[in-house]
Each structure stands twice: as C-alpha cells, then as structure tokens.
Enzyme design. Sequence first.
Site, PDB file in Angstrom:
ATOM      1  CE  LYS A   3     -22.404 -54.796  12.356  1.00 15.47           C
ATOM      2  NZ  LYS A   3     -21.945 -55.875  13.231  1.00 15.47           N
TER       3      LYS A   3
HETATM    4  C1  LIG Z   1     -21.470 -57.113  12.681  1.00 16.35           C
HETATM    5  C2  LIG Z   1     -20.599 -57.949  13.540  1.00 16.35           C
HETATM    6  C3  LIG Z   1     -19.789 -58.981  13.011  1.00 16.35           C
HETATM    7  C4  LIG Z   1     -19.809 -59.377  11.551  1.00 16.35           C
HETATM    8  O1  LIG Z   1     -19.233 -58.392  10.731  1.00 16.35           O
HETATM    9  P1  LIG Z   1     -19.511 -58.392   9.157  1.00 16.35           P
HETATM   10  O2  LIG Z   1     -18.961 -57.113   8.663  1.00 16.35           O
HETATM   11  O3  LIG Z   1     -21.028 -58.456   9.008  1.00 16.35           O
HETATM   12  O4  LIG Z   1     -18.850 -59.586   8.580  1.00 16.35           O
HETATM   13  C5  LIG Z   1     -18.963 -59.679  13.867  1.00 16.35           C
HETATM   14  N1  LIG Z   1     -18.935 -59.412  15.192  1.00 16.35           N
HETATM   15  C6  LIG Z   1     -19.706 -58.440  15.735  1.00 16.35           C
HETATM   16  C7  LIG Z   1     -19.652 -58.222  17.205  1.00 16.35           C
HETATM   17  C8  LIG Z   1     -20.545 -57.665  14.942  1.00 16.35           C
HETATM   18  O5  LIG Z   1     -21.321 -56.706  15.496  1.00 16.35           O
END
Ligand SMILES: *Cc1c(COP(=O)(O)O)cnc(C)c1O
Length: 475
Positions: free
Chosen positions: A120
């Site tokens: 993120k």
């Molecule tokens: C948010 C997240 C995901 C999922 O990603 P999306 O964009 O919601 O599909 C997968 N792995 C981790 C570690 C995350 O923080």
Amino acid sequence: MRYISTRGNAPAQAFCDILLGGLAPDGGLYLPESYPPVSRAELDAWRGLSYADLAFAILSKFIDDIPAADLQALVAKTYTPEVYCHTRNGGKAAEITPLTRLDDGLYTQELSNGPTLAFKDMAMQLLGNLFEYVLDKRGESINILGATSGDTGSAAEYAMRGKHNVKVFMLSPEGKMSAFQRAQMYSLPDGNIFNVAVTGMFDDAQDIVKAVSNDANFKARYKIGAVNSINWARVAAQIVYYFQGYFLATKSNDEEVAFAVPSGNFGNICAGHIARMMGLPIARLVLATNENDVLDEFFRTGVYRPRTAAETSVTSSPSMDISKASNFERFVFDLVGRDPAVVRELWAKVERGEAFDLSATPHWAKMPEFGFVSGKSSHADRIKTIRYAHGRYGVMLDTHTADGLKVALENRRPGVPMVVLETAQPAKFEETIREALGQEPVRPADLAGIESLPQRVVVMAPDVEAVKRFIVERV
Ligand SMILES: *Cc1c(COP(=O)(O)O)cnc(C)c1O
C-alpha cells in the site's frame, strides 16, 4: 484526460477534482474515459528508465491538470531509495520494486520496501504528496478519518505525516493488532496524526467512520475525507510497477509476462488490468484469493456473490479478508463494454445483497480477451508454500505473497516468465512465520525494537459522539 463514472450519471471531471474524493456522486467509481495506449516506440524508450522517470512518463498520461514540472518533482520526491529502503533478498534499492529470482522464469517483485512494509506504500506515499500539493494550491485542508485493522491505517499515516493542511484520525480496535503494528502506528511523533484505539472490534471502528461520514453537515463543516482503496490515484500509481516488473523480467519488448496478484479489494490487480489494456504485453493476470474466495468464484464461474460479514473468515492473510471487492466494479465496467446501464443493473443487485451471474451472457464470452485466471489458497496451503519457498528457493515469504505463489505455481506456462507480486514482508506476520518455519521472520534493521518507543494513542469507547468531539477539539 477526463474521468467518468462506471454508473454513467455523474459529470466527467479532471484528475485533481476526483483526487480528494471517493465515490462518484452517482455511487459509481471513476475511470479514465479511455485508456491511453502505449506504443512500441514508447515501450522501447521506457525500458531502462529509473522508477521515478517511468512513473512520470506513465502518470503524465493520466494527469494533465498538474504542470509537468510539478508532477515530475512530486514523483521524484516520492519514489526514492530512501523512502523504499527496506529491500532484502539482494534487491537493488534504486529499482524501488526489484525482482527476486526464485527459479528460471519465476520471480517475486518486492512491492513492500516502503515505510510500513506493505504494498500500500507504493501508492499511498504518492497520494500524500499529491494531497499536499493540491490542497496548498487551492488553499484548502482535509481531515482524513479512517478505520484500520493494520496495513491501510499505517500506510495512510506514514504517507500523511507532517503534510501541510492534512490531519489524520485513525481508529483501530484496541488490543487486536500485533505489537509490531501498534508500534508502527502509535509511535509516530507527528502532530497531525491522531490514533484512537476503540474498545471494540474492527467493525465497531468502521461503523463509527460510516456514521460520521453519513452526517453530511459534520462532514462538510469539518472537511472529513478518506483515503480508501477505491481512490483513483491509488490505482493509477500502481500501474507503474507492472511496467517496471515487465522490464525487469524480460530482455526485449517482444516477450510476454504473467503476473500473480494476491487479491482482496481488487485494487492491485485492477492496475494490472489497466496496464494490459494500455498495451503492456501481459499474457495473463493470475488472481489469488485466500479462503475468502468471492473473486476466485467469479473468475471461475461468472457468478459474483458478495458475502456477509458472518460468511467472511478471519485468516492468516488478513489483508485479503474481504466480503465484497470494492474495486471490482471497474473491471466489470470494461467487461460489459463500458455500458453504465448494465453496471447500474448489476450493482443494484449487489446493493440489495444479491448475487449476479454473467455466465449465460455475451459478456462472459469476452472473458478470455482479458487474460484472467484465478485460484485460491487455504491456511494449510499458505504454511506449505512458505516452507516450500524457504527450503527450495531460500526466501522467506509473507502469508499474502505465499497465497500468490501457490496459485502462480498452478498456472505457469513454458516460456512465459511468472512474476508474483510480493505485497508484504514476513516481519508483519510473525505468528504464522513461526508456525511455518519455527523461527522469527527477518525484520529491517531500522525497525528493530520499535515496540519500545513511546506511543501516542487515546483509548475510547465505541461512541460516535465522543469521536466527533475528539475531532472537533483538534481541527
Ligand atoms: C491490501 C493488501 C492486499 C490486497 O490488495 P487489494 O488491492 O485489496 O486486492 C494483499 N496483500 C497485502 C499485504 C495487502 O496489504
């Protein structure tokens, strides 16, 4: 470049006008009115660019209402080896999202080298700089209110810390996050970051955020905003690393690559879909879910059946524990030929808590054009895959990336490199790593001992009025 709503009943807007908001006023999600194509000559010119220069080249196609020199400066200060410094496995920090070779034609791409060790940070760090820039230009301010069970809240706080005209109020469930996650968030010293630990569950915190946001007067008066995963700028920023991963995994632009993506809200893989629509030679997008398999079910059967909270499991890859995928509407808009009337009809069902089924429609016959395949992974698969990757390739994977690798291994094709997106570092999920490997996960050296730093957090009952008062006293 104008942005339109997937539901077709909102005016088209420029990038900066949708940057600070969430949903379009008609309840839909914003998408560019068309995807900017990338020519072969551009691909050739982009191979070998630094990450920041590549990000500028790609984002310029989506952002035409920020002067080029300003956008270039914002991107350059975001994508630096200092911000994305937590590399391991020998990756070069200057690449920002380096590849790690597991085997011939099999790689992980490190997206989790930013401040909070999860992917993120790739988009959120840019969002922080874009918010500050646009708010400064407009003489406005914003108070971001969010609820988190871990990854998103800390990524938002590290992106917004110290930014002018931005305050962050982040609610978290008291005592429900790991000691490491608490330390990450609560030890931030910045005066514009406010942590509230609610004596309840994550859902209680989330309900408070909804209640405050539904109070239109309060929201307008105190300039309450959000940075959730449907934010278009987050998706746009994520497109860049698909190009970077492609260039690092290939020698020439004649080759094709497959990406495996651990998925929850469909934000990450939506960016891959858009990169492919722009012309990046992606052979296949391999979608991996955990036990919460609403997306795997759709890509196998054509049935989209959002789950209730009671049907959503708490798993050892918690950032993928979703009951409905908030970005999925963007893909379906493309799948149904960008017909907003069809999207309105389908999401009317979703909003009534019903499923929809595309399997018998002409839209479903178009699925092969989009290159998706999918699979799912359970706790037992996760443990097995973490052990396998550690024993066979000598790498320690986090639980989400293990779900991605498990499904990637089921979908390899000879001659097509497979890049598994690494969405978090194992240090964030100590308990499962201990279960799988009987040892502690590696933690970046600068984060050693953060649990002993002083923490700033206010504990509060799950009470909407109390949270409102807390905000009013601090804005
Ligand atoms: C948010 C997240 C995901 C999922 O990603 P999306 O964009 O919601 O599909 C997968 N792995 C981790 C570690 C995350 O923080």
